[in-house]
Design an enzyme around this catalytic site. Sequence first.
Site, PDB file in Angstrom:
ATOM      1  N   ASP A  49       0.801  -1.216   0.000  1.00 18.80           N
ATOM      2  CA  ASP A  49       0.000   0.000   0.000  1.00 18.80           C
ATOM      3  C   ASP A  49       0.838   1.272   0.000  1.00 18.80           C
ATOM      4  O   ASP A  49       0.705   2.134   0.860  1.00 18.80           O
ATOM      5  CB  ASP A  49      -0.986  -0.009   1.164  1.00 18.80           C
ATOM      6  CG  ASP A  49      -0.399  -0.590   2.445  1.00 18.80           C
ATOM      7  OD1 ASP A  49      -1.033  -0.421   3.479  1.00 18.80           O
ATOM      8  OD2 ASP A  49       0.683  -1.197   2.398  1.00 18.80           O
ATOM      9  N   THR A  50       1.723   1.385  -0.962  1.00 18.14           N
ATOM     10  CA  THR A  50       2.374   2.646  -1.304  1.00 18.14           C
ATOM     11  C   THR A  50       1.283   3.664  -1.643  1.00 18.14           C
ATOM     12  O   THR A  50       0.239   3.294  -2.149  1.00 18.14           O
ATOM     13  CB  THR A  50       3.278   2.434  -2.538  1.00 18.14           C
ATOM     14  OG1 THR A  50       4.331   1.555  -2.180  1.00 18.14           O
ATOM     15  CG2 THR A  50       3.858   3.741  -3.042  1.00 18.14           C
ATOM     16  N   VAL A  51       1.522   4.940  -1.380  1.00 17.91           N
ATOM     17  CA  VAL A  51       0.516   5.961  -1.693  1.00 17.91           C
ATOM     18  C   VAL A  51       1.032   6.879  -2.800  1.00 17.91           C
ATOM     19  O   VAL A  51       2.241   7.009  -3.012  1.00 17.91           O
ATOM     20  CB  VAL A  51       0.136   6.784  -0.453  1.00 17.91           C
ATOM     21  CG1 VAL A  51      -0.410   5.877   0.640  1.00 17.91           C
ATOM     22  CG2 VAL A  51       1.334   7.588   0.074  1.00 17.91           C
TER      23      VAL A  51
END
Length: 424
Positions: free
Chosen positions: A238-240
């Site tokens: 879950d990189t943003v």
Amino acid sequence: MIGMSSYAGVMESLINSAEEQQPSSPLDNPWSNKQEPSKNQKPGVGGFVLVHAGAGYHSESKAKEYKHVCKRACQRAVDRLKAGALAVEAVAAALVELEDSPFTNAGMGSNLNLSGEIECDASIMDGKSLHYGAVGAISGIKNPVLVANRLLNEAQKGKLSAGRIPPCFLVGRGAHDWAVSHGIPPCPSEKMATKFSLSAYKRNKRKMELAEKMDTGHNQTKKRRQSSENENGSGCLDTVGAVVVDLEGNVAAAVSSGGLAMKHPGRVGQAAHYGCGCWAENACNMNPYSTAVSTSGCGEHLIRTMLAQECSAAMQSEDAHQALLEAMQNKFISSPFLASEDRVLGGVIVLRCCRCVEAQPSQNIQGILVEFLWSHTTESMCVGYMSAQDSKAKTHISRLPPGTVPGQSLAIEGGVCRLMSVVE
């Protein structure tokens, strides 16, 4: 499946397909069902933002939190756009909000590495100047994107003393010290860890220690590796990121990540690498469209394919939806650079735009047509989007079609919006 909804002077056409489908372009004739501008619209102020809270697995139990942080990030960017900020300032504002959430793997609450430390990666690119700033494996900084943005801004000032070239990419302790020397306050790593990230680290460490004690041969090792990928791979990617266009037509993109859980200290993922984590490029003589891209997923897969730059280049084709579909299939899932991988995990958000001017009976309306898309090979991807003409952001958790295999199939969705202002 094609649906349509209209709102506040913006026309949006939602699209959705799996990799096996070959639908006609949903972006054909995007000016059908045009609307008059909202009476509350402010001429000359506006823009559009699309954000993502990562491509991985988003459980229904946490869907509300992921959507909420995407809404806040969109609102933060739109507030900056309404205040007259350029795209690069707005995209940085969106990333700060995403990094500050304990539910994302960026900034606060990031994954811990093998040594139990938090090391973050981030980058930002300005489509107007084409400047880029990035940090890798940086510790003790609450918002890594602010360091990347400061590197970008400092580089635009020109050469340093004695004709030295200013850095655009710093890592480790050097990045931390540079940030502090430029007024960005440090934050102790222990304050950046959350109860969730600490418990995940302890759980993963126990699993690794147990696995290392077992001596059951190659096949069992392979099975353990696959199990680890299921638990720590697609579930924790879950990189943003965010992409923005302002009313002047400038685009910008940014990305931030805490990296893979239990990564080796010093590992730098795609979020910091040029052309891999994000890409932004204003239209020019050679490129009719301005484009912005932000990626998420397994950093090693995204680095070896330079997916951000590849998707940006693909967006110069006439049919954006088909172009992204082919790029994800040919440049990512079936990439020769990843031929040895059983599952190729990643996702992208993309926007492209072009300027249009229409003559009205009483005034000229200057418009920017924005086509925005997201695609992923992971089980799910959480996104949010908003224009400055909207009262609130829209959010969505995109999921692979039932029966498809993560890492071998893809989903693609998106829409179209129109930004308008009065030309005096």
